[in-house]
Each structure stands twice: as C-alpha cells, then as structure tokens.
Write an enzyme that holds these catalytic residues in place. Sequence first.
Site, PDB file in Angstrom:
ATOM      1  N   ASP A  23      92.448  15.819 108.492  1.00  0.00           N
ATOM      2  CA  ASP A  23      93.228  14.641 108.882  1.00  0.00           C
ATOM      3  C   ASP A  23      92.323  13.606 109.563  1.00  0.00           C
ATOM      4  O   ASP A  23      92.415  12.404 109.296  1.00  0.00           O
ATOM      5  CB  ASP A  23      94.350  15.038 109.844  1.00  0.00           C
ATOM      6  CG  ASP A  23      95.259  16.119 109.282  1.00  0.00           C
ATOM      7  OD1 ASP A  23      95.482  16.126 108.065  1.00  0.00           O
ATOM      8  OD2 ASP A  23      95.728  16.955 110.072  1.00  0.00           O
ATOM      9  N   GLU A  49      91.725  22.008  96.176  1.00  0.00           N
ATOM     10  CA  GLU A  49      92.443  20.927  95.486  1.00  0.00           C
ATOM     11  C   GLU A  49      91.616  20.376  94.336  1.00  0.00           C
ATOM     12  O   GLU A  49      92.176  19.995  93.293  1.00  0.00           O
ATOM     13  CB  GLU A  49      92.798  19.844  96.503  1.00  0.00           C
ATOM     14  CG  GLU A  49      93.844  20.314  97.514  1.00  0.00           C
ATOM     15  CD  GLU A  49      93.790  19.559  98.840  1.00  0.00           C
ATOM     16  OE1 GLU A  49      94.598  19.892  99.740  1.00  0.00           O
ATOM     17  OE2 GLU A  49      92.943  18.652  98.996  1.00  0.00           O
ATOM     18  N   ASN A  67      90.078  18.772  98.986  1.00  0.00           N
ATOM     19  CA  ASN A  67      89.159  19.810  99.428  1.00  0.00           C
ATOM     20  C   ASN A  67      88.756  20.660  98.227  1.00  0.00           C
ATOM     21  O   ASN A  67      89.121  20.349  97.085  1.00  0.00           O
ATOM     22  CB  ASN A  67      89.779  20.648 100.552  1.00  0.00           C
ATOM     23  CG  ASN A  67      91.074  21.340 100.124  1.00  0.00           C
ATOM     24  OD1 ASN A  67      91.289  21.630  98.941  1.00  0.00           O
ATOM     25  ND2 ASN A  67      91.937  21.641 101.088  1.00  0.00           N
TER      26      ASN A  67
END
Length: 492
Positions: free
Chosen positions: A280, A211, A208
């Site tokens: 997820d 990150e 993301n």
Amino acid sequence: MTDAPEGYRTTMTDDILDALRRRPPRVTVVGDVILDRWVRGTVRRVSREAPVPVVDARTVETSAGGAANTAVNLAGLGARVELVSVVGRDAEGAELVRLLETHGVGVSGVVRTADGVTATKTRVVGEDQVLVRVDRAPTAAPPGAHDAALAAIADVDALLVCDYGGGLFDDASAERMSLLNARPGLVLVDAHDVARWAMLRPDVVTPNALEAERLLGELLTPPRRDAVASAAARILSAAGSATAVVTLDAEGTVVLEGGRATGRTRAVPAAEQHASGAGDTFAAALALALCVGVSLPDAAAFAQRAADVVVGRPGTAVCTTADLEVGPSLLDHAELARRVDEERARGRRIVFANGCFDLIHRGHTSHLHQAKACGDVLVVALNDDASVRRLKGEGRPVNPLAERAAVLHELGCVDFVTAFDEDSPVSLIERLRPEIYTKGGDYTAEMVPEADAVRRYGGEVRILDYLPHRSTTATMARIIAGRAPGGGATAT
C-alpha cells in the site's frame, strides 16, 4: 537495466519531496478497506487447555488497512486525499473512519451501510512473533454502492484503484468507472486480479509476483526478476496497461515500459511480519512521484524507499515526508521520546549507544550491529559538533553533525538518531530510560560515567566486543601520513 546510485536516489527523493510541498496532488483512492488490529503481549507459559502459548496482552493497536492504508500513506506524504469505499455501520467501521480523519483523509466518499460488516484482521503477537491472525470477512457491497460518491469527486491528479477482493467491486466495475466524466491525470491499479481492470486502460499497475503469475497463467521461474523482464510485453498486454511495476518482496521491483524492463529497485530485507501494508505504501508513493512528473524508474525508486521505511517498523505503518528526508532521522529529544514510548508500548526493548561517529570505520559498524542484537530498537546519540571539538580538539569533527547523522541513518541496524550538546548524554538517558546501554570494549563498566544513571532506574550496562587498532584518530593519521593500514604507501 541498472540500479541508480545512492547519491542520485537521495537527490531525486529531495526533489520529489520539494515538488510535493509546492503543489500537493489531489488524489482519490477507491477500494476495499480493512481495520487492522494488533494485540501485543508477552508469553511466559503454555495453556493447559491446549498446546498453545498464553499471551498476556499488554496493548491493542488499531490501524487503517487495505485501501485505507494507501490513503493514509498518501496523506502522510503530503497529498490531499479522498477515500471512496463502503463500511458497515458497526463499531469497526466507526473506528476506521476515525483513524482516517485523524490522518487527514477525506471520508465524504465512505458509504456506511446499516446491514454491512466492516472487514477486520486481528493479529495476536507474543514476544514480537505473530501467533495467530483472525479475519472477519466484509459484507459484499451492493453493486455500484460507491459509484455516486466516486462521481462526485472530480478534477483530481490521480485515481488509485485498490481491489483486494473484499467485495466492493464486481466484474462490471471497470466499465462503470471508465464512463466517469473526466479521466484523472493518472490512473493506477493495485489489484489481486489485475486483468479485471484492463478495460479501464490504467496508466500503471503494480502486481506482486503472484498477481503477475495470474496475468501470465504460469509461474515465474527463478531468478524472478529475469522472468518478469522476459515476460514484460505479455504482462502489459494482459493488464491493458501502458506501464507496470512488478513487486517481488525482498527482491525489490522490476519496472516495465514499452514492452520491456527499464529499471529495477532493491529492497531492504525485513521479516515477513513487518511487511504488512508495504505494498500500500509503495503504491501511494509511486503515484505521488508520477504526479510530480518524474520518470517511472525514478518513481519506483522513491516508492521503494518509502516501502523500506514501513517494513522496518512493526504493525501496519505509515511513511511520511519526514521519514524520507535526508537527516530528519536526527530527531529532537521530544520526538525521540515519543517514538521510544510507542516502541516500548509494543513490547520492544530499547538499546542506547552514543559517540562521535566521525569517520565511520569497521569498529563503529561492529559496535552498532552488536548493540542492535542486544534488543529491538537501537537509538544512537551523537555528540554535536561543539562537544566533539571539546573532546577531540580543533579540526574535529571532520564531518559535521548532519553528515554524521545521515551516514548512521543509512545503516540498517540503526533505528533512531539524535544529538546532544553536553559532554555526556546522562540527561537524555534518564529521559528515555533505555533497557540497555552499550559501550565499546575499550571501556569497562567502571569507566562509563553514564553507568550509575542507567543502574538507578534498573537498566543494564553492556560492554561490547572490541576491535583493536580501529579509530578515527588512527585513520586520520594514516591519511595525513599517506600510509595504508598495513604500513605501505596509499595509492593516489
């Protein structure tokens, strides 16, 4: 670097779903798991003990979170899934394993340790607003506790590594996993610290924004999608990966290949509290699309559609193949009743609208947006083709039921679409018992035949604003006469 047109994305989605049905991929997920709890209720007062709202708890839901959520989304999209992880031998661990088995996820690789604590996240929701989240941190797994279970699962199409810093992995995990006997066809890493897995040489990573910034060692300056595209080569090098899809929440994603940006997606805007677990879902759908051989930009578009499904729902939600099919939103009455019951159990108010919705115009969209604003979940019931013909005459509907349902499904304000074959949906209304029944402003409450049924069970009838001179009949007349709305000739 452009977005694919909607028609293309729809066709591509159908192709991917067909391929998944013909040959469901075998997938192993290894990662940190969480038991998500959602305590929902109403708020009517403030505590005398402290200036905090008092939640009258009505429901408690549990769902699989973290890597377990990735696994259940994979199963929901048709994959054969095994999960490798570590949980405590506690009530939370037992509940998590039960949820996984219910969703069809293999749990032979889930190690239960006697002295371990299963990670939990408990959210207390009052009036659809998250008021507090209480976390219980997991016990760090013994080094290599999951290695034996992972090694026992071989010959898979994809391996998904979900490293959320929950203690399952250490700095040597990537090295140990790189020594497995056989490398899967696809290795996808979804990790808070993506660089930790560079040694594994993943095929694709899904960082993301935060990150990606950690990989670069610097902030992404707005516009972030341009910043990601400019830093493509550096991101891939730091991740040790051939490709990446950088997710940017409401801004969608950027696809990176060969040191440059090759595609992007746009996300459906959603409240932050509905975004739980969307990453997820995205990783699961991306992996499956890649397993059936589509390009990375097409796989990202498919994954974005799946993520858009779950952010439109409360809690930690799961996307299934039925959610992505064109037209499965045309629910039968039994399935619709089940979903309405689920939404009502979460404290959400159901709004009901009905009509032909043949050629969608501004009057329709205004009506539907107003209807959604009356509550939380909007159900639209469509007259089937035969009932439209009885009401409107021969030559109608212009668009058959499946087409009309598909168009409504694309409107962000519409949650569920169904059909009825009577001239009035009274029997369906009595079954669903929506809190609010809406009708356009060209009606009065006395003119609405459904009003008595709604009032009998305590529901409310609302007459919405009316936009004059907008109707399907008028639109068709202008088309036939070759006139523009203002009276001039239409362009050909």
